[in-house]
Design an enzyme around this catalytic site. Structure first.
Site: not given
Length: 611
Positions: A2, A103
């Site tokens: 990201c 995660d």
């Protein structure tokens, strides 16, 4: 994978700054095309662009942790933690409850359990920021090897941060200013850890934490390479390398999206591809991709770095490992496409000057992204196992400088004197900068008591590569891949493997009198003999004379305009002289590439250059 950004300011109410924070976040759109989010509080604002890889529905960010119905911590996170399942199980036993399979939530809950010490428990590539609401404190964390980037810009009352400089520069408090020190860092072909190049900007050091509170900015190193005695014999060492690689790649094959490998036909990428294919358990299940150029293999000419083309070796590995393979074949016209070159410059944020190497990588990744979201790469095996040719060249080993700068046939790629103004060259004194950086880097190398001679020197060279050269390559890989929303994983950067091989004696790393002996032995049963015996060949560079011809045409057109942004920094007479000479081939294109990119960068970024 990201893009993250944010702003902490103890002197203003950031809830009124949504428009600015949104603009900072939007600069990360390429890194995260799947989703976006902004979180605002009185003194903290966090922005996130998401590339969904694990738990597509549940991993949205910024992610907020609550206790008794009250928010206590907020996370924006980029990367992958490969041991998140084990950590999740441990945290569950400690009483934590999870709402998602991501995660991201594991990292957030790990912070609530262990505080900043969570970083020592993570295995992966990551860069993240956590705003601790009760403490009113920001924590920035970067992975051990610096695989994922994270920049910050201190302000009088806090900090700006982002995955890339462009996120920070979207805030009016930061200005794109390049001073002499920044120019030196750009041109020295050495990446100084922590140097942000733009004035006032820093990178979070690999393996480090940055804490920002009311009392200012503090840094802490949670990991660094250490010298340890290697007690394993050769057979045990080879077996351990293989076991580590199998565990690493098995972990890195986990994804909820299509995954592939990058294949060059060299030992490193072939090992990753073959292991991925074996661990997947089914022929044709793993996709592989390679870059090539129109007519490259048929008209290949050996040069100082490359003595064979990749394609024949790539196809042999494909037949041997049974991957579903695609060649991405590029032309000179595609590499000179202004749109592609502009996209590369925007991805880089700076005029790095690597030309076709960046553009071809960008186009390769763009083509891969149409089929896969995650790719495994062989990057960093040369730094870990001692694969570069200069590791084995006495001229480079014995030089009082970085080994990749020691050989004349390599130095000519960075002949900045061919274009830069003489006054600027004298002010820069790049050679002195390189000498100073070399001495600083050498002083950081950990050694064992009594270690001397060849073993000490080769440990020094390994450390120089892992801390000063690998960062250049990781940054390039990250920027070009994330510019198209592709996550590239680097198994050879797993810190367990790096620590283990770093401490193996040089005699063991070259036990068969070749480069990368330990890796070759560890994967000998997986690869064709031709690939196992192939020498090191770097990422390919286009040899088509038409490419340099187009570069020269662009430069001539620029000079004909009479006035251009880079004019105050270059010597026009020098450029005309070079353009009047016979083309020198791909080994001497870098200064020309940098001149064109530097000019485009000045025009696009409206940056101030101070000298």
């Amino acid at each position: 994978m990201c893009g993250i950004t944010g702003w902490v300011d103890h002197g203003r109410d950031l809830r009124r700054e949504r428009e600015t924070v949104q603009a900072m976040t939007e600069t990360m759109a390429c890194r995260g095309p799947d989703d976006e989010g902004v979180w605002l509080a009185p003194h903290a604002a966090l922005g996130h662009r998401r590339l969904a890889v694990i738990d597509i529905e549940g991993g949205r960010q910024p992610m907020v942790a609550e206790r008794d119905g009250r928010p206590i911590a907020v996370l924006v996170y980029s990367g992958e933690v490969y041991n998140y399942r084990e950590l999740r199980d441990e945290l569950t036993r400690l009483g934590h409850r999870f709402r998602t399979r991501s995660d991201t939530e594991v990292v957030l809950e790990a912070y609530l359990e262990w505080g900043p010490d969570l970083a020592t428990r993570l295995n992966g590539m990551y860069a993240f920021a956590i705003w601790d609401i009760p403490r009113q404190e920001l924590l920035l964390v970067r992975d051990r090897m610096g695989i994922k980037p994270l920049y910050y810009f201190p302000t009088p009352d806090g900090v700006l941060f982002g995955s890339e400089p462009k996120a920070i520069l979207a805030n009016p408090l930061a200005e794109p200013v390049l001073d002499l020190d920044g120019l030196r860092e750009l041109l020295a072909v050495v990446k100084t850890p922590g140097h942000g190049i733009f004035r006032g900007m820093h990178e979070v050091l690999p393996g480090s934490l940055v804490t920002v509170g009311r009392t200012g900015v503090r840094t802490h190193r949670y990991w660094r390479l250490e010298a340890r005695e290697h007690r394993d014999d050769l057979d045990t060492t080879v077996r351990t390398v293989r076991e580590l690689l199998e565990d690493i790649i098995a972990r890195q094959l986990i994804a909820d999206v299509p995954l592939c490998t990058l294949l060059s036909g060299g030992l490193d990428s072939s090992a990753v591809t073959a292991l991925a294919a074996r661990l997947s358990g089914e022929r044709g299940k793993v996709r592989s991709f390679a870059v090539d150029f129109v007519g490259y293999a048929e008209h290949f000419r050996p040069d100082a770095m490359r003595d064979t083309p990749d394609a024949p070796f790539v196809h042999e590995v494909v037949r041997h490992a049974g991957t579903c393979h695609t060649d991405i074949v590029l032309s000179s016209a595609e590499l000179m496409d202004p749109r592609a070159r502009a996209a590369v410059l925007r991805a880089r944020d700076l005029p790095v000057g690597t030309g076709d190497l960046d553009t071809s990588l960008y186009l390769l990744f763009a083509a891969i992204r149409r089929h896969s979201t995650v790719a495994l790469s062989g990057e960093s095996a040369d730094e870990v196992f001692g694969g570069y040719r200069w590791f084995h060249d006495p001229r480079a080993v014995g030089a009082e400088t970085f080994p990749w700068l020691a050989l004349p046939e390599l130095r000519r790629q960075w002949d900045w004197g061919a274009f830069l103004d003489d006054g600027l060259l004298r002010a820069l004194d790049i050679a002195a900068y390189q000498r100073d950086e070399y001495r600083t880097a050498l002083a950081e190398v950990p050694v064992l008591p009594g270690e001397h001679g060849v073993q000490r020197r080769m440990r020094e060279l390994s450390h120089l590569h892992l801390t000063r050269f690998l960062q250049l390559l990781l940054d390039r890989k990250d920027r070009m891949s994330m510019a198209v929303g592709l996550e590239v994983r680097v198994p050879f950067c797993d810190h367990r493997l790096v620590e283990y091989v770093f401490n193996a004696p040089w005699s063991m790393k070259t036990f068969d009198h070749r480069e990368k002996s330990l890796l070759r032995a560890a994967v000998a049963d997986l690869l064709p003999r031709s690939v196992l015996e192939r020498g090191k060949v770097p990422y390919p560079s286009i040899q088509d004379p038409g490419y340099e011809h187009r570069l020269r045409e662009r430069a001539a057109e620029l000079l004909a305009e009479g006035s251009f942004p880079a004019e105050p920094f270059v010597d026009v007479a020098k450029i005309r002289r070079v353009l009047g000479e016979r083309p020198a081939g791909n080994g001497a294109r870098a200064p020309l590439e940098w001149f064109l990119q530097f000019n485009a960068w000045l025009g696009r970024y409206r940056a101030r250059v101070l000298f």
